[in-house]
Scaffold this active site. Structure first.
Site, PDB file in Angstrom:
ATOM      1  N   GLY A  10       0.786  -1.272   0.706  1.00 17.81           N
ATOM      2  CA  GLY A  10       0.011  -0.106   0.336  1.00 17.81           C
ATOM      3  C   GLY A  10       1.304   0.889  -0.112  1.00 17.81           C
ATOM      4  O   GLY A  10       0.974   2.401  -0.151  1.00 17.81           O
ATOM      5  N   THR A  12       1.021   3.545  -2.124  1.00 21.36           N
ATOM      6  CA  THR A  12       1.189   4.533  -3.101  1.00 21.36           C
ATOM      7  C   THR A  12       0.459   4.800  -2.573  1.00 21.36           C
ATOM      8  O   THR A  12      -0.842   6.143  -2.504  1.00 21.36           O
ATOM      9  CB  THR A  12       0.926   4.376  -4.366  1.00 21.36           C
ATOM     10  OG1 THR A  12      -0.035   3.256  -4.398  1.00 21.36           O
ATOM     11  CG2 THR A  12       1.953   3.926  -5.306  1.00 21.36           C
ATOM     12  N   GLY A  13       0.058   4.633  -1.660  1.00 23.16           N
ATOM     13  CA  GLY A  13      -1.293   5.357  -0.438  1.00 23.16           C
ATOM     14  C   GLY A  13      -0.885   6.248   0.254  1.00 23.16           C
ATOM     15  O   GLY A  13       0.306   6.304   0.263  1.00 23.16           O
ATOM     16  N   LEU A  15      -1.048   6.984   4.168  1.00 26.11           N
ATOM     17  CA  LEU A  15       0.239   6.574   4.520  1.00 26.11           C
ATOM     18  C   LEU A  15       1.488   5.561   4.550  1.00 26.11           C
ATOM     19  O   LEU A  15       2.481   6.102   5.086  1.00 26.11           O
ATOM     20  CB  LEU A  15      -0.616   5.761   6.011  1.00 26.11           C
ATOM     21  CG  LEU A  15      -0.027   5.125   7.079  1.00 26.11           C
ATOM     22  CD1 LEU A  15       0.620   6.497   7.571  1.00 26.11           C
ATOM     23  CD2 LEU A  15      -0.933   4.436   7.807  1.00 26.11           C
ATOM     24  N   GLY A  16       0.719   5.007   3.301  1.00 25.11           N
ATOM     25  CA  GLY A  16       1.721   4.139   2.540  1.00 25.11           C
ATOM     26  C   GLY A  16       3.055   4.343   2.719  1.00 25.11           C
ATOM     27  O   GLY A  16       3.869   4.526   2.118  1.00 25.11           O
ATOM     28  N   ARG A  35       0.927  -2.451  -7.168  1.00 22.89           N
ATOM     29  CA  ARG A  35       0.052  -2.648  -8.639  1.00 22.89           C
ATOM     30  C   ARG A  35       0.704  -2.631  -9.768  1.00 22.89           C
ATOM     31  O   ARG A  35       0.704  -1.529 -10.244  1.00 22.89           O
ATOM     32  CB  ARG A  35      -1.258  -3.076  -8.178  1.00 22.89           C
ATOM     33  CG  ARG A  35      -2.502  -2.807  -6.591  1.00 22.89           C
ATOM     34  CD  ARG A  35      -3.748  -2.630  -6.988  1.00 22.89           C
ATOM     35  NE  ARG A  35      -4.027  -2.804  -5.999  1.00 22.89           N
ATOM     36  CZ  ARG A  35      -5.537  -4.659  -5.669  1.00 22.89           C
ATOM     37  NH1 ARG A  35      -4.675  -4.841  -7.435  1.00 22.89           N
ATOM     38  NH2 ARG A  35      -5.562  -5.054  -5.048  1.00 22.89           N
ATOM     39  N   LYS A  47       4.656   8.698  -7.318  1.00 22.57           N
ATOM     40  CA  LYS A  47       4.999   8.585  -5.629  1.00 22.57           C
ATOM     41  C   LYS A  47       6.050   7.248  -5.845  1.00 22.57           C
ATOM     42  O   LYS A  47       6.797   7.250  -5.334  1.00 22.57           O
ATOM     43  CB  LYS A  47       3.641   8.328  -4.792  1.00 22.57           C
ATOM     44  CG  LYS A  47       2.570   9.313  -4.564  1.00 22.57           C
ATOM     45  CD  LYS A  47       1.752   9.080  -4.025  1.00 22.57           C
ATOM     46  CE  LYS A  47       1.359   9.575  -2.748  1.00 22.57           C
ATOM     47  NZ  LYS A  47       0.025   9.455  -1.778  1.00 22.57           N
ATOM     48  N   LYS A 134     -11.568  -5.413  10.965  1.00 23.81           N
ATOM     49  CA  LYS A 134      -9.857  -5.072  11.533  1.00 23.81           C
ATOM     50  C   LYS A 134     -10.061  -6.094  12.848  1.00 23.81           C
ATOM     51  O   LYS A 134      -8.824  -6.960  12.993  1.00 23.81           O
ATOM     52  CB  LYS A 134      -9.682  -3.968  12.423  1.00 23.81           C
ATOM     53  CG  LYS A 134      -9.699  -2.838  10.571  1.00 23.81           C
ATOM     54  CD  LYS A 134      -9.671  -1.664  11.746  1.00 23.81           C
ATOM     55  CE  LYS A 134      -9.301  -0.579  10.456  1.00 23.81           C
ATOM     56  NZ  LYS A 134      -9.139   0.994  10.761  1.00 23.81           N
ATOM     57  N   ARG A 138      -7.098  -8.875  13.347  1.00 18.46           N
ATOM     58  CA  ARG A 138      -6.266  -9.418  14.146  1.00 18.46           C
ATOM     59  C   ARG A 138      -6.943 -11.034  15.376  1.00 18.46           C
ATOM     60  O   ARG A 138      -5.512 -11.765  15.182  1.00 18.46           O
ATOM     61  CB  ARG A 138      -6.890  -8.507  15.603  1.00 18.46           C
ATOM     62  CG  ARG A 138      -5.853  -8.154  16.906  1.00 18.46           C
ATOM     63  CD  ARG A 138      -6.400  -7.208  17.610  1.00 18.46           C
ATOM     64  NE  ARG A 138      -6.193  -5.926  17.517  1.00 18.46           N
ATOM     65  CZ  ARG A 138      -6.592  -4.740  18.305  1.00 18.46           C
ATOM     66  NH1 ARG A 138      -6.113  -5.207  19.131  1.00 18.46           N
ATOM     67  NH2 ARG A 138      -5.648  -3.987  17.233  1.00 18.46           N
TER      68      ARG A 138
END
Length: 309
Positions: A10, A12-13, A15-16, A35, A47, A134, A138
């Site tokens: 992730g 290119t997101g 936070l990533g 991707r 990015k 989530k 976990r």
């Protein structure tokens, strides 16, 4: 001790990208799984080029492509997933690959919000599954015996602070403000780049193994009343206040379709129910990031509001 090799999924997101930059800045050999479609997106391609120029190894693949996951995981010691909420359950194949590899020292799943085990707002999962999925991931990680750290950073600074917790606004109000509930319940905000810095600090730290890393930075834990007081001081003006009760807010949420109600959903969770701050951190299962890493310099809410005056 040699720095762990880190894989970011992730990258290119929002936070990533910060996580990948932080990994590089902390001198970790850094890999980014990207991707194929990202290379044809101008913003993401920029990015990718920036990360590559900074020293990241770019790998092509996705959470749906088992071969690419196997190839990526075998090259690293730590895996950090930072995909969007819509992709949370797509981590199941990744977990399977990590389990079979047996060599990953730490897995950080894509949580990066309120602790899903502590959230009490059932309305949030009524068709949206922000936290249900989530929790499912976990529990799966725990069941597989994979060493993990979960990051509970609560709200990103960019979510509600620019509007002073006023749904629909882009900038803080100058004349009147709405207070939800009694205005005294506190929520927590952390800038995305600071979340990344705390996360990368934790990857090789035995104190964070199989625990939740909570981020509650002093100066970033505020109620709506405190935010309004701070803003009034900065602009030298009192705002006209109106109040929305818990019952009114909940009624409005239920009468509005998603995603138009998402800001109010989170306001109800954090600023009315107190889902981010009602509990003390249990040292058996959690640690607090600013206590573990006092040298990490983070941005405060006051500093962000200074830029909006």
């Amino acid at each position: 001790m040699a720095k762990s090799k880190i894989l970011i999924i992730g990258a290119t997101g929002r936070l990533g990208y910060h996580l990948t930059k932080a990994s590089l800045e902390f001198s970790h050999p850094t890999f980014a799984l990207v991707r194929e479609s990202a290379f044809s997106d101008p913003n993401k391609a920029q990015k990718i080029q920036s990360l590559s120029d900074s020293g990241a190894t770019i790998l092509k693949g996705s959470l749906q492509d088992e071969a690419s996951l196997v190839e990526a995981v075998r090259q690293v010691d730590v895996v950090i997933c930072a995909v969007s909420a819509k992709q949370i359950l797509d981590q199941k194949l990744l977990i399977q690959v990590i389990k079979q590899a047996g060599s990953i020292k730490r897995f950080i799943p894509s949580e990066f919000g309120s602790d899903p085990d502590k959230v009490r707002i059932s309305v949030l999962d009524a068709g949206y599954n922000f936290y249900k999925h989530k929790v499912e991931i976990r529990r799966l990680v725990e069941a597989e015996g994979i060493p993990y750290t979960c990051i509970s950073c609560n709200f990103f600074m960019s979510l509600l602070i620019p509007s002073l917790v006023q749904p629909g606004l882009k900038v803080p109000p100058r004349d009147k403000v709405t207070i939800f509930g009694d205005g005294n319940t506190k929520a927590v905000f952390v800038k995305e780049s600071d979340v990344a810095a705390f996360t990368i600090n934790a990857v090789d730290d035995p104190r964070t193994s199989c625990k939740v890393l909570y981020l509650r930075p002093p100066g970033n834990v505020y109620s709506i009343n405190e935010l309004v007081d701070l803003w009034e001081t900065k602009i030298g003006k009192k705002l006209q206040k109106s109040y929305v009760s818990e019952e009114e807010l909940l009624k409005n949420i239920k009468e509005t379709t998603f995603p138009d109600n998402f800001e109010k959903l989170f306001i109800y969770s954090a600023f009315v129910l107190g889902d981010q701050t009602y509990f003390d951190i249990d040292p058996r299962s959690g640690v607090e990031g600013t206590e573990l890493y006092p040298d990490v310099k983070y941005t405060t809410i006051s500093e962000v509001l200074d830029t909006l005056v």
